[in-house]
Design an enzyme around this catalytic site. Structure first.
Site, mmCIF file in Angstrom:
data_model
loop_
_atom_site.group_PDB
_atom_site.id
_atom_site.type_symbol
_atom_site.label_atom_id
_atom_site.label_comp_id
_atom_site.label_asym_id
_atom_site.label_seq_id
_atom_site.Cartn_x
_atom_site.Cartn_y
_atom_site.Cartn_z
ATOM 1 N N ASP A 73 0.819 -1.206 0.000
ATOM 2 C CA ASP A 73 0.000 0.000 0.000
ATOM 3 C C ASP A 73 0.857 1.262 0.000
ATOM 4 O O ASP A 73 0.458 2.287 -0.555
ATOM 5 C CB ASP A 73 -0.932 0.003 1.212
ATOM 6 C CG ASP A 73 -2.100 -0.965 1.041
ATOM 7 O OD1 ASP A 73 -2.391 -1.348 -0.113
ATOM 8 O OD2 ASP A 73 -2.725 -1.332 2.049
ATOM 9 N N GLY A 74 2.042 1.215 0.622
ATOM 10 C CA GLY A 74 2.925 2.377 0.617
ATOM 11 C C GLY A 74 3.352 2.758 -0.784
ATOM 12 O O GLY A 74 3.352 3.941 -1.150
ATOM 13 N N HIS A 158 4.174 14.768 22.299
ATOM 14 C CA HIS A 158 3.655 15.467 23.475
ATOM 15 C C HIS A 158 2.263 15.986 23.152
ATOM 16 O O HIS A 158 1.820 15.972 21.998
ATOM 17 C CB HIS A 158 4.583 16.624 23.884
ATOM 18 C CG HIS A 158 4.733 17.674 22.822
ATOM 19 N ND1 HIS A 158 3.832 18.702 22.642
ATOM 20 C CD2 HIS A 158 5.689 17.837 21.875
ATOM 21 C CE1 HIS A 158 4.227 19.465 21.638
ATOM 22 N NE2 HIS A 158 5.350 18.948 21.152
ATOM 23 N N THR A 188 -9.198 2.495 6.812
ATOM 24 C CA THR A 188 -8.693 1.180 7.235
ATOM 25 C C THR A 188 -7.190 1.222 7.501
ATOM 26 O O THR A 188 -6.551 0.177 7.612
ATOM 27 C CB THR A 188 -8.993 0.115 6.162
ATOM 28 O OG1 THR A 188 -8.517 0.570 4.890
ATOM 29 C CG2 THR A 188 -10.480 -0.164 6.074
ATOM 30 N N TYR A 190 -4.204 4.253 9.303
ATOM 31 C CA TYR A 190 -3.836 4.866 10.580
ATOM 32 C C TYR A 190 -5.072 5.210 11.408
ATOM 33 O O TYR A 190 -5.106 5.016 12.630
ATOM 34 C CB TYR A 190 -3.011 6.121 10.279
ATOM 35 C CG TYR A 190 -2.231 6.695 11.432
ATOM 36 C CD1 TYR A 190 -2.067 6.013 12.632
ATOM 37 C CD2 TYR A 190 -1.620 7.942 11.304
ATOM 38 C CE1 TYR A 190 -1.328 6.556 13.669
ATOM 39 C CE2 TYR A 190 -0.880 8.493 12.337
ATOM 40 C CZ TYR A 190 -0.747 7.796 13.517
ATOM 41 O OH TYR A 190 -0.019 8.343 14.541
ATOM 42 N N LEU A 192 -7.928 3.729 11.570
ATOM 43 C CA LEU A 192 -8.481 2.531 12.210
ATOM 44 C C LEU A 192 -7.704 2.192 13.480
ATOM 45 O O LEU A 192 -8.292 1.832 14.504
ATOM 46 C CB LEU A 192 -8.440 1.360 11.225
ATOM 47 C CG LEU A 192 -9.049 0.038 11.699
ATOM 48 C CD1 LEU A 192 -10.551 0.188 11.907
ATOM 49 C CD2 LEU A 192 -8.760 -1.073 10.705
#
EC number: 2.7.1.23
Length: 292
Positions: A73-74, A158, A188, A190, A192
């Site tokens: 997918d990347g 932070h 579906t 990050y 998710l």
């Protein structure tokens, strides 16, 4: 019957020999079938191919009518952000892990792709997000995303404080580690992992998903994809960033806002005729099987 393809681009950033084997198989098979083939320059160098037509992603987008992306997918995300600017259809052969965007099984890719080349496929239009980091004067810094735009600290994790405006109306303020603004395609990914909802690809919607909010009342929010989202910061104690698909980073400086909206570009993602989105969810996420 779908329009047949005549010029096909082969795309991807090979990371291991098996992926290169797939690239070479595709090139030799497609040329043997008489297609005009443009192969991405890096792949041609890795395969040591000579006398072949090569091009950048942009050149493939302008010239070819189908791009085959080999990888995970990347790889698809990186290629899709460029190819979405052009009138080209895109399909993926999965050489990664989950492969939500890369449908074709590498072991059966030749037969599956043969069916697609015969016109046995359907097209899904996936919209992109555009993020602008801007101040009152000056040229904004712009990035696009297929999956998500993420607000996060630039260096050390932070808590940060910001306000969210939707269509220039104040929606909420938040103290959290950041905010994920996700497309249905990215729901579906990050999003998710952060507890966001799964949005089916045809929805004209955007999900806003808090990252570790400092309140129990902060929950994901789904809005219409035609809405414009503005992030404002009253004071900044450290560097913040906007990242697009975890591949492009835009720094945020003092007195700058972030504007996020639906992009004018869209990705023409094609699937084999037997593709079923819910079967994909079930197999990739390990959902329980049918009971009867």
């Amino acid at each position: 019957m779908n329009k047949p393809f005549s010029c096909i681009g082969i795309v991807g950033h090979p990371r291991h020999p098996t992926a290169l084997t797939t690239h070479e198989m595709l090139y030799r098979w497609l040329t043997a079938k008489g297609y005009q083939v443009i192969i991405e320059q890096q792949i041609a160098r890795e395969l040591k191919l000579e006398g072949v037509q090569t091009g950048t992603l942009a050149e493939i987008g302008r010239t070819a009518d189908l791009a085959v992306v080999v990888g995970g997918d990347g790889n698809m995300l990186g290629a899709a952000r460029v190819l979405a600017r052009y009138d080209i259809k895109v399909i993926g052969i999965n050489r990664g892990n989950l492969g939500f965007l890369t449908d074709l099984d590498p072991d059966n890719a030749q037969q599956q792709l043969a069916d697609v080349l015969e016109g046995d496929y359907f097209v899904e239009s996936r919209f992109l997000l555009e993020a602008q980091v801007c101040r009152q004067s000056g040229t904004p810094r712009i990035g696009t995303a297929i999956n998500e735009v993420v607000l996060h600290p630039g260096k050390v994790a932070h808590m940060i404080e910001f306000e969210v405006y939707i269509d220039e109306n104040f929606a909420f303020s938040q103290r959290s580690d950041g905010l994920i603004i996700s497309t249905p395609t990215g729901s579906t990914a990050y999003s998710l992992s952060a507890g966001g909802p799964i949005l089916t690809p045809s929805l004209d919607a955007i999900a806003l998903v808090p990252m570790f909010p400092h309140t129990l009342s902060a929950r994901p929010l789904v809005i219409n994809s035609s809405s414009t989202i503005r992030l404002r910061f009253s004071h900044m104690r450290s560097d913040l960033e906007i990242s697009c698909d975890s591949q492009i980073a835009l720094p945020i400086q003092q007195s700058e806002d972030v504007l996020i909206r639906r992009s004018d570009y869209h990705l023409n993602l094609i699937h084999p005729k037997n593709y079923n989105y819910f079967n994909t969810l079930s197999s990739k996420l390990g959902w329980s099987k049918k009971l009867f």
